[in-house]
Design an enzyme around this catalytic site. Structure first.
Site, mmCIF file in Angstrom:
data_model
loop_
_atom_site.group_PDB
_atom_site.id
_atom_site.type_symbol
_atom_site.label_atom_id
_atom_site.label_comp_id
_atom_site.label_asym_id
_atom_site.label_seq_id
_atom_site.Cartn_x
_atom_site.Cartn_y
_atom_site.Cartn_z
ATOM 1 C CD GLN A 237 -3.056 -1.043 2.238
ATOM 2 O OE1 GLN A 237 -3.246 -2.072 2.864
ATOM 3 N NE2 GLN A 237 -3.699 0.088 2.535
ATOM 4 N NE ARG A 384 -13.770 0.545 3.191
ATOM 5 C CZ ARG A 384 -14.261 0.083 2.072
ATOM 6 N NH1 ARG A 384 -14.276 -1.198 1.843
ATOM 7 N NH2 ARG A 384 -14.737 0.901 1.168
ATOM 8 C CB CYS A 385 -10.567 3.286 10.180
ATOM 9 S SG CYS A 385 -9.367 2.484 11.238
ATOM 10 C CD GLU A 760 -9.287 4.702 5.473
ATOM 11 O OE1 GLU A 760 -9.119 5.769 6.068
ATOM 12 O OE2 GLU A 760 -8.372 3.944 5.150
#
Lengths: 808, 284, 163
Positions: A237, A384-385, A760
């Site tokens: 990522q 996912r945040c 997110e």
């Protein structure tokens, strides 16, 4: 020029710029099965590497015998810590200032830990060889509970840290303690809590879970001994950071390392970290001179790479009798597992947990986070945040509910009473964050109206009565959530990872015939960057999005950037794209002025061209300007049309939203049905509504999974109980509801195009909405707090503990 | 996840298959759809030096219904069980249950023979077979023999079948009884937290016969004679259901797993039994 | 390791592959035939990323041995349309944003293809139930369901007319 005449409307539509639900350019390949993910990469003579992993959560490694494995035809080598030690690669630094064993150095600290790395001609031989590596272990006492880890006589987990009373984030107060990180004003908060009219106290646990992208982590390392160049393809990522780390670790000069993130099959935070598999693959390729591929299997993924959460959050929220919040106190015991491998900005070992005042105007607050070692896998990533933001949102949204119970007040009303008002923005929170913009009351009212909140409450009350009369065994829960995110890390002055400032970048080259290529420091894992970044640029430079190629992930060609996680792509790289576009436009204006024989200042920008003010028939389109930039000698202007922008954001962005979940709960079975889910998101300027909606659907479904069943569970001796997708809950289409999405639009004042990021938000806001629905259903019967995940038996247990069953 | 190596056999007839089993003894196992066995092999929890693939043996295929008797070849897939209209008429509980097994892809491959023969207490068909009072045909070196489903299961993965035998067919009587298969599971693809198969016949407003079997609540499927007996002669009203549930719970011995603690298993069993009885009664 | 000759038809072409019997069909397709569209996600037959069509059935190729596929007729995502073109389902997924990272997509579309063969006029419930063997981590399924429903409509003008 603000009227959109037919001609101008047509030109604008042709660009497919901001606000256009442009179809994704990625999909042509993906729908045909022509993606290029890391396991699709094949090279001549490529070898396959994989790990012997520890079956024990805590044990001394007495011996490793590789003879039988080496005797198997097709096995090239078996690496152990002893082989890596001369290279100083048996341990590696983590992103959190700790270090982590690459291969077991004397002991293992969690089940699934990497013990030896087998290199073989193919994965079948490799799997057979792994079975033949003989490791002798001596079991040690196991600690899976962070509170027990801090007991005075707890076994020492990290013997390598013996005698070290301070770590990367200050003092260590116990041999299994990592750090205490504090924010806010402890003394003042405690004073408020002591003297308040009402104080609600609760322990809120956000359980351990895992991002579990459908594609596991993996890489292919290829050391070309002729050129001295190392190429590393992988599920990264943050490819540029991986390059820097690889250089620092290996001693190979950074220009001789090329890191490529090909297509990535979902990341969700799992692919931010640096893992032993990457290090071992690089070493293996250097040793063998051949490309080496390492691909995790699903069990490896769930057991060893990057868990998320595991936060025990003890809260006290103080308020006046009529429900005005006066203070918030939060003490977290954070289970980091065996190594502190969180992927947070350096100065934030607990991420942005200090956003835990949420959407509320709370005058004073304190946060203290104790990081603790246990015999569990390392990680603590932002699933996912943004960094620890879903923990923060869950904490405050639970505390609000508990306070509402304490006050005997409606939880929607309590929220509205305490929201930061529109006129207070920019708003500085008690923990020191400057919220850039927001309009919470408008969003909240819109949400309550959309679902018919009062009618729902009446129906719920009727249902409770019917339940009490024995006419039904189903309850209704109305799950409320109003979240504020903090994303777009971040300003270089306080955000870095391993010393790299968290700016991001975009480089644009306009081709002579009016098309372009843009490269960015981020990398899409499904977000559709190739589609949306082109839209930002289309609006900035006036070339159709369809004529702009977006490329990411190859460190040899893309400008340096910190990658994609924490919803930072749009706030940071998106801003860089806009700023680079503006540089293009500035140069284009000079060229147009020369071509039209006017002064720069006589021109104005109009969608896709510069026109002479007051003489709209005199203009040069961007395509014409591009051509001219290559074929005409323009005095004082360099040929070509290119620009680079490195964008250091002045602040974070603060997306927010109002979510309401209406859930039917079958008290008898503990099962649930989502009757309605309404999600209003405000992510500032909307680049591509279709993609925003898709992001919201996906994030909500991950939130559903987390709230209702997904966990990484350990037994008391540290065995992972949820190592396959049989037990690690991922809902199918059948268990997933249909969502209603909505929006308000409050642009970020400091972002060049006002965008804030959205990917997110649905996870951050969704988890409390689902969980609060469960709690809300049982509120009339006295429930205050029940830990997630709310799977069937745990919901049954809520009812059981409240005496709602007659069979016990 | 890579399985250990094995030799592969694909016999064309049942006798050939038996001969291979006889030759290799413990070192051979048959594979039908493979969706129980292959994951176990990939996790290296099952080692199978000789794998005997039954897919070419024609005699193991097909569903026939004659004179009120249903005969299902062991290699009939769950998908076929669902889509066979004759079966849906003769034993509608089969479709109801099969739709609750695994997911579409797995149902295309998974077979009834594999499901009932391997003795996995999580499988749904064994309890169902006990409810239907099915008979299994086992074919071995000495020919065929029949074993009642209600006598077949001895423990987890332990059955009446000898190592050298292959299950070839399943038989039961067509039935017009009221039926229900109630299964609680965490999601599609999961085994049952608890499941109950119930078949009832009615004489006026009185229950004249009842069969109840339970899934994943012990190390074998449980045919609860007591639960069935508690309903016969009753109106299947609340009191009768309560008695049947109590009898059913007496017969089970669930264990704790990720689906929940033992107390919850009992509770879920209670719910599934009572709901299945109510539903079957309504259809009787 | 003893290898065997495996003959199978993939996307209309007959292939002869030498493979160990234990080789998994998904590896045979991806490694030996370079058909990398179907992916490996969970390896225990839960996620469906490896879904291909075998003899008219949707199967999870991670849970089929190459040896079992001897003589089989297999269609993968690469065989659903001529290279460079999209069939109705593929186009519908693109049109309705039925994918994000793309990893589950080949399995999804291949499964949906079979679903629509067997049930050309599915309800939303049929689609959700029929697609329950395929996991997606990105989309929340809503747009996948929408894509499949739209493709069904596209493929069934008669149904459209009847509505």
């Amino acid at each position: 020029m603000n009227d959109l005449s037919p001609d101008r409307a047509e030109r604008s539509a042709k660009l497919k710029g901001l606000g256009h639900s442009r179809k994704r350019v990625e999909d042509q390949r993906f729908t045909q099965g022509r993606g290029n993910y890391v396991d699709d990469i094949k090279m001549p003579d490529m070898l396959f590497g994989d790990f012997v992993r520890s079956p024990y959560a805590h044990a001394r490694v007495k011996s490793i015998n590789i003879d039988k494995a080496m005797a198997l035809p097709g096995v090239i080598a078996v690496l152990t810590a002893k082989d890596l030690e001369p290279l100083s690669l048996h341990w590696m630094p983590t992103l959190a200032g700790d270090k982590q064993m690459v291969l077991a150095d004397g002991k293992v600290l969690f089940q699934g830990q990497e013990v030896a790395f087998v290199i073989a001609e193919d994965r079948y031989i490799n799997a057979d060889a792994i079975e033949l590596v003989e490791v002798e272990y001596e079991e040690l006492p196991v600690i899976t509970d962070p509170f027990k880890a801090l007991e005075p006589d707890a076994v020492v987990l990290r013997e390598d840290l013996a005698g070290q009373t301070s770590g990367a984030h200050g003092e260590r107060k116990h041999h299994n303690h990592i750090f205490l990180w504090e924010a806010g004003d402890k003394e003042a908060t405690e004073q408020v809590v002591e003297t308040a009219d009402v104080v609600a106290e609760e322990m809120v646990y956000y359980h351990r879970t895992h991002p579990c992208p459908l594609e596991t982590c993996g890489c292919v390392a290829s050391m070309d001994k002729v050129t001295g160049k190392l190429t590393l393809w992988g599920t990264f990522q943050a490819p540029h950071v991986v390059r820097t780390v690889a250089s620092l670790l290996s001693g190979i000069e950074e220009h001789n390392i090329r890191v490529v993130s090909p297509d990535i099959g979902g990341g969700f935070g799992n692919k931010v970290g640096v893992y032993p598999g990457y290090v071992c693959s690089i070493v293996a390729s250097i040793v063998t001179g051949k490309p080496v591929k390492w691909i995790e299997d699903r069990m490896d993924n769930l057991m060893a790479t990057a868990f998320a959460r595991d936060y025990w959050m003890k809260g006290k929220i103080a308020a006046t009798k009529d429900g005005k919040i006066t203070g918030l106190h939060c003490e977290v015991t954070a289970d980091h597992g065996a190594f502190d491998a969180c992927a947070d900005p350096t100065k934030f070992p607990a991420g942005f947990m200090n956003i835990c005042t949420g959407s509320y105007d709370i005058p004073v607050a304190y946060l203290g986070v104790d990081g603790v070692y246990t015999n569990k896998a390392p990680g603590g990533v932002a699933y996912r945040c943004s960094f620890r933001v879903t923990e923060a949102a869950y904490f405050i949204e639970r505390m609000i509910e508990v306070l509402a119970i304490e006050l005997n007040m409606d939880a929607a009303e309590l929220r509205a009473k305490n929201f930061i008002r529109k006129d207070q923005f920019p708003y500085t929170s008690a923990m020191g964050w400057e919220y850039d913009s927001g309009d919470y009351h408008t969003a909240w009212d819109k949400a309550l109206t959309a679902v018919g909140y009062d009618v729902l409450r009446a129906e719920q009350a009727e249902r409770v009565e019917a339940f009490k009369r024995g006419e039904t065994r189903k309850l209704i829960g109305i799950g409320l959530s109003h979240f504020t995110e903090i994303v777009g890390a971040g300003p270089v002055k306080n955000c870095d990872i391993l010393g790299m400032g968290m700016f991001d970048s975009c480089e644009i080259r306009i081709h002579p015939t009016g098309s372009a290529i843009a490269r960015l420091g981020t990398i899409s894992q499904g977000q559709g960057h190739a589609t949306t970044f082109a839209q930002i640029l289309a609006s900035e430079i006036g070339l159709p999005a369809d004529s702009i190629t977006v490329e990411e992930g190859d460190t040899d060609t893309a400008p340096y950037g910190l990658g994609t996680y924490g919803s930072r792509s749009t706030p940071v790289a998106g801003a860089a794209a806009a700023m680079a576009g503006r540089k293009i436009r500035a140069k284009a204006q000079m060229i147009a002025a020369y071509l039209l024989e006017v002064h720069d200042g006589d021109l104005e920008w109009d969608i896709d061209r510069f026109v002479v003010k007051g003489a709209p028939e005199q203009f040069k389109t961007m395509a014409e300007i591009a051509y001219a930039s290559y074929n005409q000698a323009i005095p004082g202007v360099e040929p070509g049309l290119e620009a680079v922008s490195y964008y250091d954001p002045p602040n974070m962005t603060y997306p927010f939203g109002a979510y309401i979940c209406v859930m039917e709960i079958d008290v008898d079975t503990g099962t649930h049905e989502i009757r309605q889910f309404y999600a209003l998101d405000d992510c500032g300027t909307r680049i591509n509504p279709m993609i925003i909606e898709g992001q919201v659907h996906g994030g909500l479904t991950e939130a559903l999974a987390i709230a209702m069943g997904q966990e990484i569970a350990y037994d008391e001796i540290g065995n992972v109980k949820t190592g396959t997708l049989m037990d690690f809950f991922i809902p199918t289409a059948w268990e997933t509801p249909t969502y209603t999405t909505d929006f308000t639009e409050t642009p970020s004042p400091h972002h060049p195009i006002g965008a804030k990021g959205v990917g997110e938000s649905p996870n951050v806001g969704g988890v409390p909405a689902f969980s609060n629905a469960v709690h809300d259903a049982f509120r009339p019967f006295g429930l205050r707090q029940a830990h997630m995940p709310h799977d069937h038996w745990r919901i049954w247990k809520i009812g059981n503990d409240l005496g709602l069953h007659d069979d016990v | 996840m890579i399985p250990a190596a094995f030799d592969y056999h694909r016999p064309q007839g049942i006798e050939d298959a038996i001969a291979i089993l006889q030759k290799h003894g413990d070192d051979a196992r048959v594979i039908a759809g493979g969706h129980s066995l292959i994951p176990m092999m990939k996790l290296r929890m099952a080692e199978v030096p000789n794998l005997v693939d039954l897919q070419d043996i024609e005699s193991l295929k097909g569903i026939t219904i004659q004179n009120g008797r249903v005969n299902i070849g062991a290699m009939v897939t769950q998908h076929e069980l669902i889509t066979n209209e004759g079966l849906a008429a003769a034993a509608p509980i089969m479709r109801e249950a099969a739709l609750q097994i695994a997911d579409p892809q797995v149902r295309y491959m998974g077979t009834i023979g594999g499901n009932v023969a391997n003795g996995d207490p999580g499988n749904d068909m064994p309890g169902l077979m006990q409810c239907l009072d099915a008979t299994f045909t086992l074919f071995g070196p000495d020919g065929a023999r029949g074993v009642k489903a209600r006598d077949f299961y001895e423990g987890a993965y332990m059955t009446e079948r000898d190592d050298e035998e292959i299950m070839t067919a399943i038989h039961f009587d067509a039935s017009t009884a009221g039926y229900a298969y109630e299964k609680q599971k965490r999601k599609i693809g999961d085994y049952a937290t608890a499941a109950a198969a119930v078949m009832l016949t009615k004489d006026g407003q009185t229950c004249s016969s009842a069969a109840i079997a339970l899934t994943n609540l012990s190390d074998t499927p449980i045919w609860s004679q007591g639960a069935g007996a508690a309903l016969i002669g009753t109106d299947c009203g609340p009191a009768a259901i309560k008695a049947a549930v109590a009898a059913g719970l007496d017969d089970i011995d669930p264990s704790e797993d990720n689906r929940g603690p033992i107390a919850f298993k009992y509770h879920a069993a209670r719910m599934m039994i009572s709901r299945a009885i109510a539903s079957a009664w309504a259809r009787a | 390791m003893t290898k065997m000759n495996i003959s199978l038809t993939v996307n209309g072409q007959v292939h002869e592959v030498e493979a160990e019997p234990r080789q998994l069909l998904i590896h045979l397709l991806r490694e030996d035939l370079n058909l990398t569209g179907a992916h490996i996600g969970c390896e225990t037959s839960h996620c469906g990323a490896c879904t291909v069509e075998m003899d008219g059935k949707s199967v999870k190729a991670c849970t089929v041995f190459a040896a079992q596929a001897q003589g089989a007729d297999i269609t993968t995502i690469e065989g659903l349309a001529e290279p460079g073109t999209l069939n109705v389902l593929q186009e519908s997924f693109r049109e309705h944003h039925g994918l994000q990272c793309g990893y589950c997509t080949p399995g999804m579309i291949t499964r949906a293809h079979r679903l629509l063969q067997e049930n050309p006029t599915p309800t939303e419930e049929d689609v959700r139930f029929g697609m329950a063997g395929n996991l997606c981590r990105c989309t929340g399924y809503q747009n996948i369901v929408k894509s499949i429903m739209a493709a069904a409509n596209e493929l069934n003008p008669a149904k459209e007319a009847a509505e």
